[in-house]
Every structure is written in C-alpha cells, then in structure tokens.
Design an enzyme around this catalytic site. Sequence first.
Site, PDB file in Angstrom:
ATOM      1  CG  HIS A 113      -1.824  -1.134   1.363  1.00 52.51           C
ATOM      2  ND1 HIS A 113      -3.021  -1.231   0.681  1.00 52.51           N
ATOM      3  CD2 HIS A 113      -1.719  -2.277   2.093  1.00 52.51           C
ATOM      4  CE1 HIS A 113      -3.613  -2.373   0.990  1.00 52.51           C
ATOM      5  NE2 HIS A 113      -2.848  -3.028   1.849  1.00 52.51           N
TER       6      HIS A 113
ATOM      7  CG  ASP B 263      -1.878  10.584  -4.963  1.00 53.38           C
ATOM      8  OD1 ASP B 263      -1.486  11.715  -4.620  1.00 53.38           O
ATOM      9  OD2 ASP B 263      -2.434  10.364  -6.060  1.00 53.38           O
TER      10      ASP B 263
ATOM     11  CG  HIS C  14      -5.387  14.538  -4.289  1.00 57.00           C
ATOM     12  ND1 HIS C  14      -6.549  14.612  -5.028  1.00 57.00           N
ATOM     13  CD2 HIS C  14      -4.851  13.321  -4.578  1.00 57.00           C
ATOM     14  CE1 HIS C  14      -6.715  13.496  -5.725  1.00 57.00           C
ATOM     15  NE2 HIS C  14      -5.700  12.688  -5.454  1.00 57.00           N
TER      16      HIS C  14
ATOM     17  CG  HIS D  13      -6.273   8.290  -3.699  1.00 58.09           C
ATOM     18  ND1 HIS D  13      -5.688   7.458  -4.633  1.00 58.09           N
ATOM     19  CD2 HIS D  13      -6.227   9.545  -4.227  1.00 58.09           C
ATOM     20  CE1 HIS D  13      -5.305   8.171  -5.678  1.00 58.09           C
ATOM     21  NE2 HIS D  13      -5.620   9.448  -5.457  1.00 58.09           N
ATOM     22  CB  CYS D  14      -4.270   3.212  -1.423  1.00 58.51           C
ATOM     23  SG  CYS D  14      -2.914   2.013  -1.449  1.00 58.51           S
TER      24      CYS D  14
ATOM     25  CG  HIS E 103      -5.376  -0.861  -3.112  1.00 56.83           C
ATOM     26  ND1 HIS E 103      -4.321  -0.961  -2.226  1.00 56.83           N
ATOM     27  CD2 HIS E 103      -5.326  -1.995  -3.863  1.00 56.83           C
ATOM     28  CE1 HIS E 103      -3.668  -2.092  -2.426  1.00 56.83           C
ATOM     29  NE2 HIS E 103      -4.257  -2.730  -3.429  1.00 56.83           N
TER      30      HIS E 103
ATOM     31  CG  MET F 257      -7.090   1.441   1.329  1.00 63.51           C
ATOM     32  SD  MET F 257      -5.451   0.735   1.108  1.00 63.51           S
ATOM     33  CE  MET F 257      -4.510   1.672   2.314  1.00 63.51           C
TER      34      MET F 257
ATOM     35  CG  HIS G  80     -29.927  19.100   0.102  1.00 55.73           C
ATOM     36  ND1 HIS G  80     -30.111  20.432  -0.190  1.00 55.73           N
ATOM     37  CD2 HIS G  80     -31.067  18.690   0.731  1.00 55.73           C
ATOM     38  CE1 HIS G  80     -31.304  20.812   0.231  1.00 55.73           C
ATOM     39  NE2 HIS G  80     -31.902  19.771   0.801  1.00 55.73           N
TER      40      HIS G  80
ATOM     41  CD  GLU H  47     -31.343  24.699  -4.230  1.00 51.56           C
ATOM     42  OE1 GLU H  47     -32.326  24.030  -3.865  1.00 51.56           O
ATOM     43  OE2 GLU H  47     -31.346  25.451  -5.221  1.00 51.56           O
ATOM     44  CB  THR H  48     -27.712  20.950  -3.656  1.00 48.90           C
ATOM     45  OG1 THR H  48     -28.983  20.641  -3.062  1.00 48.90           O
ATOM     46  CG2 THR H  48     -26.997  19.658  -3.988  1.00 48.90           C
TER      47      THR H  48
ATOM     48  CG  HIS I 102     -30.659  16.431  -3.336  1.00 49.56           C
ATOM     49  ND1 HIS I 102     -31.618  16.152  -4.287  1.00 49.56           N
ATOM     50  CD2 HIS I 102     -31.320  16.988  -2.303  1.00 49.56           C
ATOM     51  CE1 HIS I 102     -32.800  16.556  -3.860  1.00 49.56           C
ATOM     52  NE2 HIS I 102     -32.655  17.063  -2.650  1.00 49.56           N
TER      53      HIS I 102
END
Length: 367
Positions: free
Chosen positions: A119, A122, A124, A159-160, A170, A175, A280, A304-305, A331
């Site tokens: 494993h 990464d 970001h 994430h992996c 993964h 992950m 939402h 709202e969303t 939503h």
Amino acid sequence: MLTRREALLGSVLAAAAVATVGSAPVMAAAKDVAGLPREKVTLVSPPFVHAHDQVAKGGPRIVEFTMKIEEKPMVIDADGTQLNAMTYNGTIPGPLMVVHEGDYLELTLINPDTNTLGHNIDMHAATGGLGGGELTLVSPGEQATLRFKATRPGTFIYHCAPGGAMIPWHVVSGMSGAVMVLPRDGLKDDAGKPVHYDRIYYLGESDFYIPRDEQGKFKKYDSAGDNYDDTVKVMRGLIPTHVVFNGKAGSLTGENAMKAKVGETVLIVHSQANRDTRPHLIGGHGDFVWEQGKFANPPAKDLETWFIRGGSAGAALYTFRQPGIYAYVNHNLIEAVELGATAHFTVDGKWDDDLMTQVEAPKAIAS
C-alpha cells in the site's frame, strides 16, 4: 506461478524502487526544517477530527502523524453485507489531518506484517511525484515516513495508489481520507471577514462494488486479495452496489448522528475519492461553501446543494437555527435512499416560529 495480483504488485514495487533512487534532495531538505518546532498529533476516527487551532499560533512547524494500514472485513449495511476492506487507521474514510499553510506534514505510514498487500498514500495536498506515492509504497512488515510542505490552503483527499488496476480497487475498498490545510489566520467569508466554527465533522463518501453469487446474494471472501478478480468485473460496470458515508449505510444516524445546538456553527468537510456527489442538508443550507475546497478562493453563499468532484474534498459552514433532526444526503436521492448515502444531525435548542410554523394541521378537505 504468480497470480495477476502478485505480478501487478511486483511491477509497482520495482517501479517505486527505481523512482526513489537518488533521493538525496529529499534527505537534504531535512537540514532546512531541522530547527522548526514539532507537534505530535494523535488521530481520531471520523466523523470526529483531532483538536487543532483555527488560527495558527506562531510560525510554521512540523506536524507529525502516524497511520497504520489495516486490511479487515467490514459490514457495510444492515443486511450484513461484507466488504473486504483496506483502511487507513482502521476506518473508512481514513482520519482527517489538519495543519496550517506553511506547516510541514510528516506522516509515518505503517503496513503491518499481518497484511497481505502493498500500500501507499497519494496526498493531493502535496507537491511532488505521485503526491508522495512512490516514496511511501510499503510491503507488509514495512513502514515509511513522508514529509511535505503544506503550500496551498484548502481541503484535499488522500488515497492509496499502488499502480494499475490496483489504484481503483484499493480506493473503492476503503483507502481514502482527507487533509485540511487552514490559512494561518483562519477561515474568511466572502467579504474577507474571519469566520469561526464551534464543531467540525468529516464525512467521507464511498462507493462500493460487492460481487454477487449465482443467486444474486453478496459474496464473502477470506482475505483482502481474494475478491480482486470478481470486484474488478463489478467495478468496470461503473454501477456501485452501495454509496455510503463513513463506511456503512446508516453509520451516522440514530445514536451515531452528529450533534449540534441551535446557534452553533458547524464546519462539514466532505470527500469523495472516486465519484462526483451532491451534498445537501435537508432543512438547512450552506451559509458559506468552499465547493472546490480551496480556502484561497472566496466561498459561495447560501447554497442549497453543492457539488464535490470525484477526487476532491469540499467544506461547508452552517449555523443551525432550528432544533430537530436534519438529514444530510447525497442529493442523487436514489443513492441517498436506496444505496445508503444519508447521515443525520441531531440539533438541540428552542424552536423559532418566525422561521417556520404550522399554520393549520392536516384535516379532511371539505366536500
């Protein structure tokens, strides 16, 4: 004879070994930060977030985190459906890590020898090849430490990413997680004025792809790797069997609902490592929403969303004004109701009739 999974992992490990040859510049950077103060942080399980300052105190520091990878079966719905999960620190999503812009995030990633697969992580939020993925790829029984400078404020997923088809497998096995890099002087509204939150919750939305047997029942497997071939076939259909918050349908409802009080301001961090989603809050709004998750940009108001792109995290700030149970949903209502993407906030306080009142109770229509 090597299985396809083992061959893939072997090629990834070989590539990682080549990528890390001549890594002296990474070691040289240690001199530049050696004099900075260090802070060791103990991570907590989502939806909760470790204690942190909203406004930085003093200058940059090295913030140390440790995460252990766990491969284990997890039940993901009320019917007992099993996911052969791969996790950071035993939870889906992995814990939220909070630092300030200009800090150095230093993560020790541990892959115990009880696991069966390699494993990595990464980030970001990081700047550099594969987000640190090639520097953190660890086989069972190994650990590695990565340090990166938090140069951009905002919310970011991790994430992996061990290579090839292993990457989506993964990720949809659990992950992923998130990092929040706060501005040193804290969050600002659309007019540049400081905003503060009383509580913070972290929701990681996951899409799962559980294989079925000939009778249509969800299958179970003995170990993390045994489901690879079957799961990839389901993944390629792009239709998830489950879409959930924090690892399980109903994981944040009932006794596990997130708590708040009328008048409290809550920051909701929401990540999705793989698919687009549309959060939402039923009965509430996004007072300020960093839809793309980047705090250098002014937030949108009164949404709202909002929209979280797959492979990103966003943040929304809301001050609760009425008591009651608020459903927080994806939503796409099919995914919310049928596949599991629903959570609840339970809010205590006094009702305000000026905001909403029942003028007349239901009664029979006069003929």
